[in-house]
Structure formats: C-alpha cells, structure tokens
Design a protein around this motif. Structure first.
Motif, PDB file in Angstrom:
ATOM      1  N   ASN A  80       1.566   6.888  -6.665  1.00  0.00           N
ATOM      2  CA  ASN A  80       0.468   7.806  -6.971  1.00  0.00           C
ATOM      3  C   ASN A  80       0.836   9.248  -6.615  1.00  0.00           C
ATOM      4  OD1 ASN A  80      -1.150   5.785  -7.964  1.00  0.00           O
ATOM      5  ND2 ASN A  80      -2.231   5.468  -6.048  1.00  0.00           N
ATOM      6  N   THR A  81       1.521   9.441  -5.505  1.00  0.00           N
ATOM      7  CA  THR A  81       1.921  10.782  -5.094  1.00  0.00           C
ATOM      8  C   THR A  81       2.918  11.373  -6.094  1.00  0.00           C
ATOM      9  OG1 THR A  81       1.586  10.205  -2.774  1.00  0.00           O
ATOM     10  CG2 THR A  81       2.951  12.119  -3.220  1.00  0.00           C
ATOM     11  N   ALA A  82       3.872  10.555  -6.512  1.00  0.00           N
ATOM     12  CA  ALA A  82       4.856  11.028  -7.500  1.00  0.00           C
ATOM     13  C   ALA A  82       4.159  11.379  -8.809  1.00  0.00           C
ATOM     14  CB  ALA A  82       5.922   9.971  -7.726  1.00  0.00           C
ATOM     15  N   SER A  83       3.205  10.574  -9.213  1.00  0.00           N
ATOM     16  CA  SER A  83       2.447  10.832 -10.438  1.00  0.00           C
ATOM     17  C   SER A  83       1.661  12.136 -10.313  1.00  0.00           C
ATOM     18  CB  SER A  83       1.503   9.660 -10.713  1.00  0.00           C
ATOM     19  OG  SER A  83       0.679   9.935 -11.802  1.00  0.00           O
ATOM     20  N   ALA A  84       1.014  12.328  -9.164  1.00  0.00           N
ATOM     21  CA  ALA A  84       0.228  13.552  -8.947  1.00  0.00           C
ATOM     22  C   ALA A  84       1.132  14.782  -8.976  1.00  0.00           C
ATOM     23  CB  ALA A  84      -0.523  13.467  -7.622  1.00  0.00           C
ATOM     24  N   GLU A 144       0.825  -1.209   0.000  1.00  0.00           N
ATOM     25  CA  GLU A 144       0.000   0.000   0.000  1.00  0.00           C
ATOM     26  C   GLU A 144       0.862   1.263   0.000  1.00  0.00           C
ATOM     27  OE1 GLU A 144      -2.564  -0.327   3.385  1.00  0.00           O
ATOM     28  OE2 GLU A 144      -3.831  -1.854   2.438  1.00  0.00           O
ATOM     29  N   GLU A 145       1.922   1.257   0.801  1.00  0.00           N
ATOM     30  CA  GLU A 145       2.815   2.414   0.852  1.00  0.00           C
ATOM     31  C   GLU A 145       3.512   2.637  -0.484  1.00  0.00           C
ATOM     32  OE1 GLU A 145       5.452   1.834   4.145  1.00  0.00           O
ATOM     33  OE2 GLU A 145       3.860   2.130   5.624  1.00  0.00           O
ATOM     34  N   ARG A 146       3.917   1.549  -1.122  1.00  0.00           N
ATOM     35  CA  ARG A 146       4.582   1.658  -2.424  1.00  0.00           C
ATOM     36  C   ARG A 146       3.613   2.233  -3.461  1.00  0.00           C
ATOM     37  NH1 ARG A 146       6.239  -3.570  -3.393  1.00  0.00           N
ATOM     38  NH2 ARG A 146       7.973  -3.230  -2.000  1.00  0.00           N
ATOM     39  N   LEU A 147       2.370   1.753  -3.459  1.00  0.00           N
ATOM     40  CA  LEU A 147       1.366   2.264  -4.394  1.00  0.00           C
ATOM     41  C   LEU A 147       1.071   3.733  -4.112  1.00  0.00           C
ATOM     42  CD1 LEU A 147      -0.573   1.530  -6.696  1.00  0.00           C
ATOM     43  CD2 LEU A 147      -2.253   0.924  -4.945  1.00  0.00           C
TER      44      LEU A 147
END
Length: 177
Positions: free
Chosen positions: A69-73, A62-65
């Motif tokens: 997602n945060t990097a993508s955002a 979950e942390e990796r996902l």
C-alpha cells in the motif's frame, strides 16, 4: 499438526499408565505423575510456540500488505503533478478552437483518472463546502460576495486527493471572509 501432537501426548500418557500398573513396588504412581507433568509442560510449550508462530505469520502478512500500500501511495503521489498538468491543459484548451487537442487531452486525463480511481484514488470535492482546516489548505481569503458565503470555499486552486480513506494531498482553496 496440533491434533497429531495431542494424539501423541495421549498415547504417551496411556503408556505411562500401563507401565505404572505393571510396576509392583508402588513406584508407578510417582512415575506417572512425573511423566504426566513433563508431558503437560511440553504440550504447553508446543501450544505457546504455535501461538507465537501464528502471530508472526499474521504480522508478516500485515507488514507485506502495508508495504504494498505504501509503494502504491508513493507511485500515485508521483502521478499527481501529471494530473495537475492535464487539468491545466484542459482549462487552457477550453477557449481554444482546436477540438482535436481538447478531445485528446480529455481522453488522456480521463484514462489516467480512471486508472487511479481503480487503485482507490478519490478527488476531494471542496468548492462550495464549508472550510474545514482538517481537510482543506487555505491559501487565500477574499471578501465574500454574500453573507452566506462567509467561511465557505469559493475556489479551488489545486485539487486534493484521498487514497484509501487517507488524504494524500490537501486541496488548496480560497475562502470567503
């Protein structure tokens, strides 16, 4: 792996029972109880350890996902000013006679939007909707041309976007009063 451990436990209990039957002094039942209790405790410890490890793996995934997602955002947020510049260029070129410049700018804008939409970016449509302070950022309020336009979004000065169901930039709007 847990199945193998359980089979080992069953074998050890069976061995303890056989040892107890061969013990002629009656001390075998005490030995069985002692070994069974010890084995049961170790089995419980093993099951707890496996449960903790599964929880660790789930949280780690979950942390990796979430990190991805945060990097993508963050990357998409950095591209929003580029989208704004393309929109401005399209507005400026709409009155121009230079068709090649219009088509080139439209092509760039469309390709960029298509790429970002594939990654989950959605435009927040605001014009003509009822003003909602949770979804819009009002930057001006002007007299409404008609009674039904009071409290409605009359114009959008900066486009808003959602990513993965979360608003990453609120649309800046002009509201009718």
């Amino acid at each position: 792996m847990a199945k193998d451990k359980a089979e080992d436990i069953d074998k050890n209990v069976t061995k303890a029972e056989k040892t107890a039957k061969t013990d002629k002094k009656g001390k075998g039942t005490d030995k069985i109880k002692e070994l069974t209790d010890k084995l049961s405790k170790e089995h419980d410890d093993y099951l707890r350890l496996m449960a903790e490890f599964e929880t660790f793996r789930r949280r780690n995934a979950e942390e990796r996902l979430n990190l991805i997602n945060t990097a993508s955002a963050d990357t998409i947020k950095e591209l929003l000013p580029v989208l704004d510049a393309c929109e401005q260029a399209l507005k400026m070129l709409s009155g121009s006679a230079d068709e090649a410049a219009k088509k080139g700018t439209e092509l760039i804008f469309d390709k960029l939007m298509e790429s970002l939409k594939k990654r989950g970016l959605k435009v927040i449509e605001a014009k003509g909707e009822k003003f909602d302070a949770d979804r819009h950022e009002a930057i001006a309020q002007i007299p409404a041309p008609s009674e039904e336009l009071k409290g409605m979004v009359l114009d959008v000065t900066r486009t808003g976007y959602e990513l993965g169901g979360k608003i990453i930039r609120y649309p800046q709007v002009v509201v009718g009063a």
